[in-house]
Write an enzyme that holds these catalytic residues in place. Structure first.
Site, PDB file in Angstrom:
ATOM      1  N   HIS A  72      -5.195  -8.619   5.483  1.00 50.28           N
ATOM      2  CA  HIS A  72      -4.597  -7.313   4.519  1.00 50.28           C
ATOM      3  C   HIS A  72      -4.486  -7.437   3.384  1.00 50.28           C
ATOM      4  O   HIS A  72      -5.272  -6.828   2.701  1.00 50.28           O
ATOM      5  CB  HIS A  72      -3.547  -6.538   6.001  1.00 50.28           C
ATOM      6  CG  HIS A  72      -4.514  -5.006   5.438  1.00 50.28           C
ATOM      7  ND1 HIS A  72      -5.085  -4.463   5.658  1.00 50.28           N
ATOM      8  CD2 HIS A  72      -3.185  -4.011   4.924  1.00 50.28           C
ATOM      9  CE1 HIS A  72      -4.989  -2.876   5.036  1.00 50.28           C
ATOM     10  NE2 HIS A  72      -4.065  -3.243   4.716  1.00 50.28           N
ATOM     11  N   HIS A 127       1.309  -1.102   0.300  1.00 53.97           N
ATOM     12  CA  HIS A 127      -0.078  -0.119   0.030  1.00 53.97           C
ATOM     13  C   HIS A 127       1.102   0.747   0.542  1.00 53.97           C
ATOM     14  O   HIS A 127       1.508   1.141   0.848  1.00 53.97           O
ATOM     15  CB  HIS A 127      -0.511   0.008   0.938  1.00 53.97           C
ATOM     16  CG  HIS A 127      -1.645  -0.633   0.812  1.00 53.97           C
ATOM     17  ND1 HIS A 127      -2.983  -1.854   1.694  1.00 53.97           N
ATOM     18  CD2 HIS A 127      -2.165  -1.569  -0.218  1.00 53.97           C
ATOM     19  CE1 HIS A 127      -4.076  -2.239   1.490  1.00 53.97           C
ATOM     20  NE2 HIS A 127      -3.707  -2.174   0.458  1.00 53.97           N
ATOM     21  N   ASP A 141       1.004   4.057   1.487  1.00 56.24           N
ATOM     22  CA  ASP A 141       1.218   4.746   2.563  1.00 56.24           C
ATOM     23  C   ASP A 141       2.272   4.337   4.048  1.00 56.24           C
ATOM     24  O   ASP A 141       2.498   4.001   4.592  1.00 56.24           O
ATOM     25  CB  ASP A 141      -0.456   5.144   3.341  1.00 56.24           C
ATOM     26  CG  ASP A 141      -0.766   3.436   4.003  1.00 56.24           C
ATOM     27  OD1 ASP A 141      -0.886   2.533   3.148  1.00 56.24           O
ATOM     28  OD2 ASP A 141      -0.817   3.387   5.370  1.00 56.24           O
TER      29      ASP A 141
HETATM   30 FE    FE Z   1      -1.764   0.889   5.920  1.00 55.99          FE
HETATM   31 ZN    ZN Z   2      -1.980  -1.266   4.331  1.00 59.68          ZN
END
Ligand code: FE
Ligand code: ZN
Length: 257
Positions: A108, A54, A56
């Site tokens: 996730h 991801h 971030d």
């Molecule tokens: Fe995150």
């Molecule tokens: Zn993430």
């Protein structure tokens, strides 16, 4: 060794570990706070550890690598900024005189990994990205409840003294939800009061202590009668099936305000 949670964006922490000369950083979604910390402390960045793809968690990787020459490690089964050394379950990273073992924790994201070091200054350390949060767990963007359940079970089996370095300051909202699941959990009540006080002083609630997470985090407690009963009441989940319980409370949390 010094362990620093560098705040970034809304609620991310970029974890930086250093020995006074050399540093490693985990999931640098932004280069700026990392470079400021390196300069302020006269540190050389030698390693960048990435848990999942991801933005971030990866946005600052390329710029930091170019600026410092640090080596990048990351999940073998995900796309992150090249070049990096791919890691999978059972691999290890040796850096700053420490050995970090890699644990596959899909859920996730499909290829998410975590890094566990058996001892840093007397206690184990875990960098688990967006898999385990204090009082909660990551959303299931790419994985199944069964995968997340297995991943959390592996993390929960680490020593109770493990300091859990989660990547987001989600603790207070997680604990508010955890209380809806387990209104009679006294440990949860006491921990929430501690965390409220920390946040009121502007301090992070992290790293979290794994032994405490076992007592308060509903996503690690899917076999607990109180959590299973709440999942059955809320969503009709089979209380004897921890994966169904996890799926039910994850969905409940998604909709919880
Ligand atoms: Fe995150
Ligand atoms: Zn993430």
């Amino acid at each position: 060794m010094k362990l620093l949670p560098l705040p970034a964006f809304q609620d991310n922490y970029l974890w930086l570990l250093h020995d006074g000369r050399q540093a490693l950083v985990v999931d640098p979604g932004d280069e700026a706070p990392v470079r400021a910390c390196l300069e302020a402390n006269g540190l050389r960045l030698v390693a960048i550890l990435v848990t999942h793809h991801h933005p971030d968690h990866t946005g600052g990787v390329a710029a930091l690598r170019e600026a410092t020459g640090a080596t990048v490690w990351g999940p073998a089964r995900e796309r992150i900024p090249e070049p990096f050394t791919p890691l999978a379950d059972g691999d290890a990273v040796e850096v700053l005189g420490l050995r970090f073992e890699v644990i596959d924790v899909p859920g996730h994201t499909a290829g998410h990994i975590a890094y566990h070091c058996a001892e840093v200054d007397g206690a184990p350390l875990l960098f688990c990205g967006d898999t385990l949060f204090s009082g909660g767990c990551g959303r299931l963007f790419e994985g199944t409840p069964a995968q997340m359940h297995a991943s959390l079970a592996r993390l929960a089996a680490l020593p109770g003294s493990t300091r859990v370095c989660c990547t987001h300051e989600y603790t207070l909202s997680n604990l508010r939800f955890a209380r809806a699941v387990e209104p009679d959990n006294e440990d949860l009540r006491a921990y929430e009061a501690e965390c409220v006080a920390l946040r009121a002083r502007g301090e992070p609630t992290l790293p979290a202590l794994l032994a405490r997470e076992q007592r308060i985090n509903p996503f690690l407690r899917t076999a607990e009668p109180a959590v299973a009963a709440a999942a059955r009441l809320h969503a009709g989940a089979d209380p004897a099936d921890p994966v169904a319980v996890l799926a039910a409370i994850r969905q409940w949390k998604n909709d919880f305000r």
